[in-house]
Design a protein around this motif. Sequence first.
Motif: not given
Length: 279
Positions: A200, A202-203, A232-234, A210, A119, A64
């Motif tokens: 983002e 799926t956040t 994504s951050h994932d 997801q 998102q 983030s």
Amino acid sequence: MHEQPILCVRNLNKQFGGGCQDCRETSTRKLERNYCSTCGTVYACQDISLELFPGEILGIVGESGSGKSTMMQCLYFDEPVTSGDAYIHDVELEGQNVFNLSSQKKRYIRNHKYGMVYQNPVKGLKMNFSTIGNIAEKQIAAGNRNVTTMERTGSELLENVHIPLFRAKEEPRNFSGGMQQRVQIAKALSNNPPILFLDEVTTGLDLSVQANVLDLIKRIQRESGISMIVVSHDLAVIRMLADRTIVMLNGAIIEQGLTDQIMEDPQHAYTQRLVYSLL
């Protein structure tokens, strides 16, 4: 890949604030992360260059505040860039830096060449319109006036993203988060854009939801050959979707390559931490 990229971005910069003598010069910039403590300017994107190829999913990963969503907003013209070039490989737009085009031309690109899934579905959908009305809105913006065609396309898209047709007249605010994301995807695809941005998506969704959304994205890409940029951050999301991956930190690209390569042999210490946190 020997083909020409469908989207080419060069030296995209986005800053919030005017800058000062401590931070204006790139070579001598003194920043805490991407923030100048002297004048408060935030350098959200610093010299971002990337290429997106036909039929490719390009992943952008970072924590983030790394600048990835700001970059997306710049590409989709939600935010003006501070400087930089972007070119779409398209007969009508060849050789034109899209960041410098008129607002009318940018609107044309948003309606015909780009799709965007935010998102927060509130940004991408009108919550008090019917679901099928949301999809029609995008088609009307692109100049479609044939109600029968719009209804048929809307119904096909809703079926495609597994929204039951008996709920087509319902408002998205009655839907779960996962369903709202699927409606956003249907809306973004309604004009067959060659490029889709997913920020983002799926956040905040349950793991099973997801997985459904990610499966849907993979299937759409496989069936339509659309090019996608997925933020994504994932890293698990990126690993599942992306052919190539760009890693961002503090507004800059710190590493990029084939997704498998980055997973197996991360070079930068930050990427190594990301990858090992997955294991």
